[in-house]
Design a protein around this motif. Sequence first.
Motif, PDB file in Angstrom:
ATOM      1  N   ASP A   1       0.797  -1.230   0.000  1.00  0.00           N
ATOM      2  CA  ASP A   1       0.000   0.000   0.000  1.00  0.00           C
ATOM      3  C   ASP A   1       0.827   1.277   0.000  1.00  0.00           C
ATOM      4  O   ASP A   1       0.298   2.369  -0.210  1.00  0.00           O
ATOM      5  N   GLY A   2       2.144   1.173   0.244  1.00  0.00           N
ATOM      6  CA  GLY A   2       3.008   2.344   0.226  1.00  0.00           C
ATOM      7  C   GLY A   2       2.782   3.305   1.368  1.00  0.00           C
ATOM      8  O   GLY A   2       3.362   4.396   1.389  1.00  0.00           O
ATOM      9  N   LYS A   3       1.982   2.926   2.368  1.00  0.00           N
ATOM     10  CA  LYS A   3       1.682   3.815   3.488  1.00  0.00           C
ATOM     11  C   LYS A   3       2.786   3.769   4.543  1.00  0.00           C
ATOM     12  O   LYS A   3       3.444   2.745   4.729  1.00  0.00           O
ATOM     13  N   LEU A   4       2.957   4.880   5.231  1.00  0.00           N
ATOM     14  CA  LEU A   4       3.928   4.964   6.320  1.00  0.00           C
ATOM     15  C   LEU A   4       3.298   4.429   7.606  1.00  0.00           C
ATOM     16  O   LEU A   4       2.230   4.890   8.020  1.00  0.00           O
ATOM     17  N   TYR A   5       3.945   3.447   8.236  1.00  0.00           N
ATOM     18  CA  TYR A   5       3.450   2.861   9.473  1.00  0.00           C
ATOM     19  C   TYR A   5       4.230   3.333  10.692  1.00  0.00           C
ATOM     20  O   TYR A   5       3.691   3.384  11.794  1.00  0.00           O
ATOM     21  N   ALA A   6       5.493   3.672  10.510  1.00  0.00           N
ATOM     22  CA  ALA A   6       6.310   4.145  11.619  1.00  0.00           C
ATOM     23  C   ALA A   6       7.570   4.803  11.072  1.00  0.00           C
ATOM     24  O   ALA A   6       7.972   4.554   9.931  1.00  0.00           O
ATOM     25  N   HIS A   7       8.182   5.644  11.896  1.00  0.00           N
ATOM     26  CA  HIS A   7       9.476   6.221  11.537  1.00  0.00           C
ATOM     27  C   HIS A   7      10.220   6.513  12.835  1.00  0.00           C
ATOM     28  O   HIS A   7       9.610   6.583  13.916  1.00  0.00           O
ATOM     29  N   GLY A   8      11.533   6.658  12.741  1.00  0.00           N
ATOM     30  CA  GLY A   8      12.299   6.866  13.956  1.00  0.00           C
ATOM     31  C   GLY A   8      13.755   7.167  13.680  1.00  0.00           C
ATOM     32  O   GLY A   8      14.205   7.178  12.530  1.00  0.00           O
ATOM     33  N   THR A   9      14.492   7.414  14.757  1.00  0.00           N
ATOM     34  CA  THR A   9      15.910   7.730  14.665  1.00  0.00           C
ATOM     35  C   THR A   9      16.664   7.003  15.775  1.00  0.00           C
ATOM     36  O   THR A   9      16.071   6.523  16.746  1.00  0.00           O
ATOM     37  N   THR A  10      17.958   6.935  15.620  1.00  0.00           N
ATOM     38  CA  THR A  10      18.807   6.328  16.646  1.00  0.00           C
ATOM     39  C   THR A  10      20.095   7.107  16.805  1.00  0.00           C
ATOM     40  O   THR A  10      20.536   7.816  15.890  1.00  0.00           O
ATOM     41  N   THR A  11      20.691   6.956  17.980  1.00  0.00           N
ATOM     42  CA  THR A  11      22.070   7.376  18.229  1.00  0.00           C
ATOM     43  C   THR A  11      22.834   6.149  18.694  1.00  0.00           C
ATOM     44  O   THR A  11      22.331   5.375  19.520  1.00  0.00           O
ATOM     45  N   CYS A  12      24.014   5.943  18.122  1.00  0.00           N
ATOM     46  CA  CYS A  12      24.829   4.775  18.466  1.00  0.00           C
ATOM     47  C   CYS A  12      26.210   5.201  18.952  1.00  0.00           C
ATOM     48  O   CYS A  12      26.735   6.229  18.508  1.00  0.00           O
ATOM     49  N   ALA A  13      26.765   4.395  19.840  1.00  0.00           N
ATOM     50  CA  ALA A  13      28.163   4.558  20.227  1.00  0.00           C
ATOM     51  C   ALA A  13      29.009   3.671  19.321  1.00  0.00           C
ATOM     52  O   ALA A  13      28.638   2.520  19.043  1.00  0.00           O
ATOM     53  N   VAL A  14      30.101   4.197  18.841  1.00  0.00           N
ATOM     54  CA  VAL A  14      31.010   3.456  17.959  1.00  0.00           C
ATOM     55  C   VAL A  14      32.310   3.200  18.725  1.00  0.00           C
ATOM     56  O   VAL A  14      32.844   4.111  19.385  1.00  0.00           O
ATOM     57  N   PHE A  15      32.812   1.977  18.642  1.00  0.00           N
ATOM     58  CA  PHE A  15      34.033   1.640  19.372  1.00  0.00           C
ATOM     59  C   PHE A  15      34.713   0.455  18.708  1.00  0.00           C
ATOM     60  O   PHE A  15      34.151  -0.176  17.798  1.00  0.00           O
ATOM     61  N   SER A  16      35.898   0.111  19.147  1.00  0.00           N
ATOM     62  CA  SER A  16      36.649  -1.018  18.595  1.00  0.00           C
ATOM     63  C   SER A  16      36.159  -2.326  19.183  1.00  0.00           C
ATOM     64  O   SER A  16      35.646  -2.361  20.316  1.00  0.00           O
ATOM     65  N   PHE A  17      36.296  -3.415  18.414  1.00  0.00           N
ATOM     66  CA  PHE A  17      35.942  -4.734  18.921  1.00  0.00           C
ATOM     67  C   PHE A  17      36.718  -5.014  20.210  1.00  0.00           C
ATOM     68  O   PHE A  17      37.904  -4.707  20.290  1.00  0.00           O
ATOM     69  N   PRO A  18      36.063  -5.586  21.205  1.00  0.00           N
ATOM     70  CA  PRO A  18      36.790  -5.966  22.425  1.00  0.00           C
ATOM     71  C   PRO A  18      37.900  -6.970  22.100  1.00  0.00           C
ATOM     72  O   PRO A  18      37.762  -7.804  21.188  1.00  0.00           O
ATOM     73  N   ALA A  19      38.988  -6.891  22.808  1.00  0.00           N
ATOM     74  CA  ALA A  19      40.081  -7.833  22.609  1.00  0.00           C
ATOM     75  C   ALA A  19      39.692  -9.207  23.148  1.00  0.00           C
ATOM     76  O   ALA A  19      38.920  -9.334  24.085  1.00  0.00           O
ATOM     77  N   GLY A  20      40.249 -10.263  22.522  1.00  0.00           N
ATOM     78  CA  GLY A  20      40.006 -11.621  23.008  1.00  0.00           C
ATOM     79  C   GLY A  20      38.925 -12.344  22.259  1.00  0.00           C
ATOM     80  O   GLY A  20      38.254 -11.806  21.416  1.00  0.00           O
TER      81      GLY A  20
END
Length: 204
Positions: free
Chosen positions: A185-204
């Motif tokens: 139907d092409g209708k909008l059901y929801a919309h949203g935003t996010t904030t993320c923390a970026v970091f290196s893979f943990p060691a091990g």
Amino acid sequence: MSMDISSEETHPQHVGRPEHAGHPDPAGRRDPAGHPEPAGTRSRTHTWGAPVRATADVPGMTGREILRAAIDGRFPAAPIMSTLGFRFVEVGDGLAVFETEHGEHLYNPMGSVHGGYLAAVMDAALGSAVMSRLPAGSTYTTTQLNLHLVRPVFADTAPLRVTGTALHVGRTTATAEARVVGIEDGKLYAHGTTTCAVFSFPAG
């Protein structure tokens, strides 16, 4: 992807928007708590592959390469996808697209798909959009999720496409937006935003 979802009904299923729970099953079936199961009780099972361990299984791969491997089936799908019912269908530079496989097993007490389901699928699209722009050795985690649910979703609602788009991906933070649109139907059901923390893979 390694995903297998099956369902089995003990009574004929009412398609669409179900009515309130029926009377206890005269056959005497009981739920795990010992209460009589209502007429029309359904069951649902699913299987999943062993999750990918980021630090051990994906050395040297960019975020986009990891996501592409998941779509191509070289990595198993994330277990939550078969648990809730949604598919990862497309990844690009700062883009991730999922499609829903919703049903009445996701209903809330008001008789519609729980908003938490859309939140989970949107979080996957938002995070994957961010991940698609991360270099090898980097990962992310969601720190804030903002949603606007503008239309209800029912079992008989046609599948929805959830598109996440990265807006900013820096060394320590990233932001993205997502839209949930009906495929038919092409209708909008929801919309949203996010904030993320970026970091290196943990060691091990």
